[in-house]
Design a protein around this motif. Structure first.
Motif, short mmCIF file in Angstrom:
data_model
loop_
_atom_site.label_atom_id
_atom_site.label_comp_id
_atom_site.label_asym_id
_atom_site.label_seq_id
_atom_site.Cartn_x
_atom_site.Cartn_y
_atom_site.Cartn_z
N ASP A 224 69.15 55.16 -20.58
CA ASP A 224 69.93 56.38 -20.71
C ASP A 224 71.23 56.28 -19.91
OD1 ASP A 224 70.92 58.88 -21.09
OD2 ASP A 224 69.26 59.95 -20.14
N TYR A 225 72.26 55.77 -20.56
CA TYR A 225 73.57 55.67 -19.91
C TYR A 225 74.14 57.05 -19.58
CZ TYR A 225 73.83 50.66 -20.94
OH TYR A 225 73.60 49.30 -20.98
N SER A 226 73.70 58.08 -20.29
CA SER A 226 74.26 59.42 -20.08
C SER A 226 73.89 59.99 -18.72
CB SER A 226 73.80 60.37 -21.19
OG SER A 226 72.40 60.56 -21.14
N THR A 227 72.79 59.54 -18.14
CA THR A 227 72.42 60.01 -16.80
C THR A 227 72.19 58.84 -15.85
OG1 THR A 227 70.11 60.32 -17.52
CG2 THR A 227 71.52 62.26 -17.51
N GLY A 228 73.09 57.87 -15.92
CA GLY A 228 73.17 56.86 -14.87
C GLY A 228 72.45 55.56 -15.11
N GLY A 229 71.76 55.40 -16.23
CA GLY A 229 71.05 54.16 -16.47
C GLY A 229 71.97 53.03 -16.85
N ASN A 230 71.52 51.78 -16.69
CA ASN A 230 72.28 50.62 -17.12
C ASN A 230 71.38 49.40 -17.19
OD1 ASN A 230 72.75 48.85 -14.50
ND2 ASN A 230 73.08 50.99 -13.88
N ILE A 231 71.79 48.40 -17.97
CA ILE A 231 70.96 47.24 -18.20
C ILE A 231 70.75 46.43 -16.93
CG2 ILE A 231 72.97 45.96 -19.05
CD1 ILE A 231 69.24 45.39 -19.99
N ASP A 232 71.78 46.26 -16.11
CA ASP A 232 71.61 45.49 -14.88
C ASP A 232 70.62 46.17 -13.94
OD1 ASP A 232 73.30 43.47 -15.72
OD2 ASP A 232 75.06 44.32 -14.76
N GLY A 233 70.66 47.49 -13.90
CA GLY A 233 69.70 48.21 -13.09
C GLY A 233 68.28 48.08 -13.61
N MET A 234 68.13 48.04 -14.93
CA MET A 234 66.80 47.83 -15.51
C MET A 234 66.25 46.46 -15.11
SD MET A 234 65.38 50.31 -17.31
CE MET A 234 64.37 49.63 -18.64
N ILE A 235 67.11 45.45 -15.13
CA ILE A 235 66.66 44.11 -14.74
C ILE A 235 66.28 44.09 -13.27
CG2 ILE A 235 67.39 41.71 -14.46
CD1 ILE A 235 69.20 42.18 -16.94
N LYS A 236 67.08 44.74 -12.43
CA LYS A 236 66.78 44.80 -11.00
C LYS A 236 65.47 45.53 -10.75
CE LYS A 236 68.81 46.10 -6.53
NZ LYS A 236 70.00 46.68 -5.86
N ALA A 237 65.24 46.64 -11.48
CA ALA A 237 63.99 47.39 -11.34
C ALA A 237 62.81 46.55 -11.80
CB ALA A 237 64.07 48.69 -12.13
N ALA A 238 62.98 45.81 -12.89
CA ALA A 238 61.91 44.95 -13.39
C ALA A 238 61.56 43.88 -12.36
CB ALA A 238 62.32 44.31 -14.71
N ALA A 239 62.59 43.33 -11.71
CA ALA A 239 62.34 42.33 -10.67
C ALA A 239 61.59 42.95 -9.50
CB ALA A 239 63.65 41.72 -10.20
N ALA A 240 61.94 44.16 -9.13
CA ALA A 240 61.24 44.86 -8.04
C ALA A 240 59.78 45.10 -8.41
CB ALA A 240 61.94 46.17 -7.73
#
Length: 322
Positions: A224-240
């Motif tokens: 959800d780019y409309s409320t702050g999401g982004n692909i790089d953050g998803m990858i970082k969260a997946a790594a966490a």
């Protein structure tokens, strides 16, 4: 919004548990996202209508933790002498069946509700659960989004501010540890990933992790780019998530079946490799249509691209963020 929002209704897959029936045509073939939208008229109303008919399935995990599926995002329930603790609230239309599923787990009252993020298929039940006695806990950004009107362009829908009784009143920023039912429950805020308010919920002794929508098991995710999401953050969260688990950890995704460490690794690798492929093509100056035509996710499509977040749309999501 940018180009990927114009393709529009391919984010129909957001509430996977609820829309499966609507996305499957009478002919036995999956409808395209545009066909689903045309048939439904409005994604949010469609999801709520489907939820009104959805069966709620209960699966016992360990350490007093259960998972309820069928009402929007997966709902975790910790039972014990202190009362029932829920992670995510599902969709209000399923309330009668959620109530029955909770009653089947025991007669303890509902005392606490944790929201993993603001999206309606995880928070729609906030108000009625609060009326049953639940204190609502969330990250500050979740409260911000629920407190004011939000337009999700990809669903062509304007969400009004939530009623006061549906708003979280116990807030966290980066991390918080709770003790209920003899369990240690650790809440951690991810950097912006699926949204800007995502949190993980770890039941420490049981070794159960609820990832919210930072993990979609076996299907391409919505971002959800409309409320702050982004692909790089998803990858970082997946790594966490990978780092926080072992082969023994039970993982509750936001959507999809209960998973494990190996599936988290596969999800992370799919995200990272797909992102790199799209970024390389975009850096060459290729347009979105040219990148889509190059099929940069083809290695994963047969496994991850079978639902309504199509390979094309997933490519568009990545393109937007690189």
């Amino acid at each position: 919004m940018n180009n990927h929002h114009q393709s529009g209704m391919s984010r129909r897959g957001f509430c996977l548990c609820c829309i499966g029936g609507a996305a499957f045509a009478a002919t036995g073939a999956w409808l395209t996202p545009a066909e689903v939208f045309a048939a439904a008229g409005n994604i949010v109303d469609m999801i709520r209508d489907e939820a009104a008919k959805a069966q709620i399935n209960t699966r016992k995990l360990k350490g007093g933790v259960n998972v309820l599926s069928g009402s929007g995002g997966n709902i975790a329930v910790l039972t014990g002498d202190d009362g029932k603790v829920l992670v995510d609230a599902g969709i209000t239309a399923t309330r009668p069946r959620i109530e029955k599923a909770l009653a089947d787990l025991g007669d303890q009252p509902i005392t606490h509700l944790i929201n993993t993020h603001w999206h309606f298929d995880h928070t729609d039940g906030n108000e009625w659960l609060h009326s049953e006695g639940a204190e609502i806990i969330a990250q500050q950004n979740t409260l911000t989004h629920l407190s004011s009107a939000q337009r999700v362009q990809d669903w062509d829908f304007n969400f009004p501010a939530s009623p006061p009784a549906a708003l979280p009143t116990a807030l966290m920023n980066s991390e918080r540890t709770l003790k209920w039912n003899g369990a240690t429950i650790i809440l951690k805020h991810y950097d912006p990933a699926h949204t800007d308010g995502d949190i993980s919920v770890t039941f420490e002794e049981a070794d159960v992790l609820h990832t919210g929508d930072t993990f979609w098991n076996g299907i391409y995710p919505f971002i959800d780019y409309s409320t702050g999401g982004n692909i790089d953050g998803m990858i970082k969260a997946a790594a966490a998530n990978v780092k926080a688990t072992t082969s023994k950890t039970v993982v509750i995704p936001g959507h999809g079946p209960v998973g494990n460490h190996k599936q988290l690794v596969a999800f992370h690798d799919m995200l990272a490799h797909s992102r790199d492929n799209v970024a390389k093509l975009k850096k060459q100056g290729r347009s979105l249509e040219e990148v889509v035509a190059a099929k940069p996710t083809s290695r994963y499509d047969a496994t991850w691209g079978k639902f309504v977040i199509t390979p094309r749309f997933f490519t568009q999501l990545i393109y937007e963020g690189v």
